[in-house]
Design a protein around this motif. Structure first.
Motif, PDB file in Angstrom:
ATOM      1  N   ALA A  13     -20.490   1.090 -38.542  1.00  0.00           N
ATOM      2  CA  ALA A  13     -21.021   2.409 -38.886  1.00  0.00           C
ATOM      3  C   ALA A  13     -21.956   1.992 -39.945  1.00  0.00           C
ATOM      4  N   GLU A  14     -23.196   2.169 -39.803  1.00  0.00           N
ATOM      5  CA  GLU A  14     -24.375   2.048 -40.866  1.00  0.00           C
ATOM      6  C   GLU A  14     -24.918   3.329 -41.323  1.00  0.00           C
ATOM      7  N   PHE A  15     -24.865   3.442 -42.736  1.00  0.00           N
ATOM      8  CA  PHE A  15     -25.660   4.710 -43.435  1.00  0.00           C
ATOM      9  C   PHE A  15     -27.017   4.478 -43.187  1.00  0.00           C
ATOM     10  N   VAL A  16     -27.478   5.545 -42.451  1.00  0.00           N
ATOM     11  CA  VAL A  16     -29.059   5.612 -42.156  1.00  0.00           C
ATOM     12  C   VAL A  16     -29.306   7.152 -42.535  1.00  0.00           C
ATOM     13  N   GLN A  17     -30.846   7.485 -42.277  1.00  0.00           N
ATOM     14  CA  GLN A  17     -31.371   8.700 -42.559  1.00  0.00           C
ATOM     15  C   GLN A  17     -31.464   9.328 -40.961  1.00  0.00           C
ATOM     16  N   ILE A  18     -30.845  10.395 -40.877  1.00  0.00           N
ATOM     17  CA  ILE A  18     -30.706  10.802 -39.511  1.00  0.00           C
ATOM     18  C   ILE A  18     -31.378  12.440 -39.648  1.00  0.00           C
ATOM     19  N   ASN A  19     -32.562  12.574 -39.062  1.00  0.00           N
ATOM     20  CA  ASN A  19     -32.978  14.027 -39.183  1.00  0.00           C
ATOM     21  C   ASN A  19     -33.204  14.533 -40.757  1.00  0.00           C
ATOM     22  N   GLY A  20     -33.862  13.589 -41.615  1.00  0.00           N
ATOM     23  CA  GLY A  20     -33.869  14.142 -42.771  1.00  0.00           C
ATOM     24  C   GLY A  20     -32.721  14.042 -43.886  1.00  0.00           C
ATOM     25  N   GLY A  21     -31.645  13.539 -43.300  1.00  0.00           N
ATOM     26  CA  GLY A  21     -30.383  13.546 -44.194  1.00  0.00           C
ATOM     27  C   GLY A  21     -29.406  12.270 -43.837  1.00  0.00           C
ATOM     28  N   PRO A  22     -28.598  11.857 -44.729  1.00  0.00           N
ATOM     29  CA  PRO A  22     -27.819  10.937 -44.682  1.00  0.00           C
ATOM     30  C   PRO A  22     -26.576  11.065 -43.099  1.00  0.00           C
TER      31      PRO A  22
END
Length: 302
Positions: A247-256
């Protein structure tokens, strides 16, 4: 020869104007549809119509293009509404991998968040268009009226009704991006360990968990409501059984958010809604037809 040169210059000019506004147009279409794939189709239709117009005859290209996109999106939205009635399990918006700087524009980030897109789904098509154009993109009432085919007084009434509707349902006390990320990290740790108390500590009492497999991948067929129910579901181990999983932390739809891979392949996206430091909504998208825009960043703008 001169005629051909003039035609080429006109096409180049039209292309330049369209490219200048493309990110804005995509964002308008996406917020109206909740689907990046459908938004791209709308942009293609908009380009075909724009290519047949002499840009020199258009006083305000941005407004003109927004009108075209809105009309095309409204037509498609009404069709999609009928299609979603037969959708298997909960329907979630198509997630986007967005650039980190989107979070700096709080209003834009909020408008493309999974939570807000789900709120927009509860509006009628015209209400949704009026709300998005007015509240997110600050389009004046006359332009909106022309785009949706209503009078200015009618648009003002629709806007007021839509604002009240959204205000009663939109997330409150969402906190900063840092608080959001901290809650997401705590959520991930709790899910990975499966410890029930850790899960209860990060879940709001009225948390709602939704997952979207589209009938293609295993997912919940009904929303799960309440901290105890959601915690029991997550503690049961569905997350840990998908090994080898990362599981990689990314920006999804403007949020974490979390980009989940199983065996190196993208398996899904997890986004959460955080209010006052607790997770109030957990959204897990696994439908492979909705994951094409999480492998690369998509630019959204106002």
């Amino acid at each position: 020869m001169r005629e051909r040169s003039d035609r080429t210059e006109a096409v180049d000019s039209a292309t330049g104007v369209f490219v200048t506004h493309r990110n804005l147009l995509f964002t308008v279409a996406y917020e109206l549809l909740g689907s990046a794939a459908d938004a791209e189709d709308v942009l293609q239709e908009t380009w075909l119509r724009w290519a047949g117009v002499d840009p020199e005859t258009v006083r305000e290209p941005r407004a003109y293009l927004v009108r075209i996109v809105t009309r095309q999106a409204l037509d498609r939205l009404r069709t999609l509404g009928r299609r979603r009635e037969s959708y298997i399990g909960p329907w979630l918006p198509e997630p986007l991998l967005t650039a980190p700087d989107v979070a700096e524009d709080v209003e834009l980030a909020d408008s493309v968040s999974m939570a807000m897109l789900l709120v927009l789904e509860t509006l009628q098509p015209t209400e949704r268009a009026v709300f998005v154009l007015r509240e997110v993109f600050d389009v004046d009432y006359d332009e909106i009226a022309e785009a949706v085919g209503k009078s200015r007084p009618a648009v003002r009434q629709i806007a007021r009704r839509a604002r009240e509707h959204v205000a009663a349902r939109r997330p409150r006390g969402a906190g900063s991006p840092a608080e959001h990320r901290a809650a997401l990290q705590a959520f991930q740790r709790a899910v990975e360990t499966g410890e029930l108390q850790n899960l209860l500590d990060v879940l709001a009492p009225d948390v709602v968990a939704l997952s979207d497999g589209g009938g293609i991948r295993h997912a919940l067929l009904q929303p799960i409501v309440g901290a105890a129910n959601v915690a029991r579901l997550l503690a049961a181990g569905w997350w840990r059984r998908q090994a080898p999983r990362t599981a990689e932390f990314v920006q999804i739809n403007g949020g974490p958010g979390l980009l989940v891979r199983v065996g190196g392949e993208i398996d899904g996206v997890v986004a959460v809604r955080v209010e006052n430091g607790l997770v109030t909504g957990a959204y897990h998208v696994r439908n492979p037809e909705k994951l094409s825009h999480v492998g690369r960043e998509v630019v959204v703008s106002r």
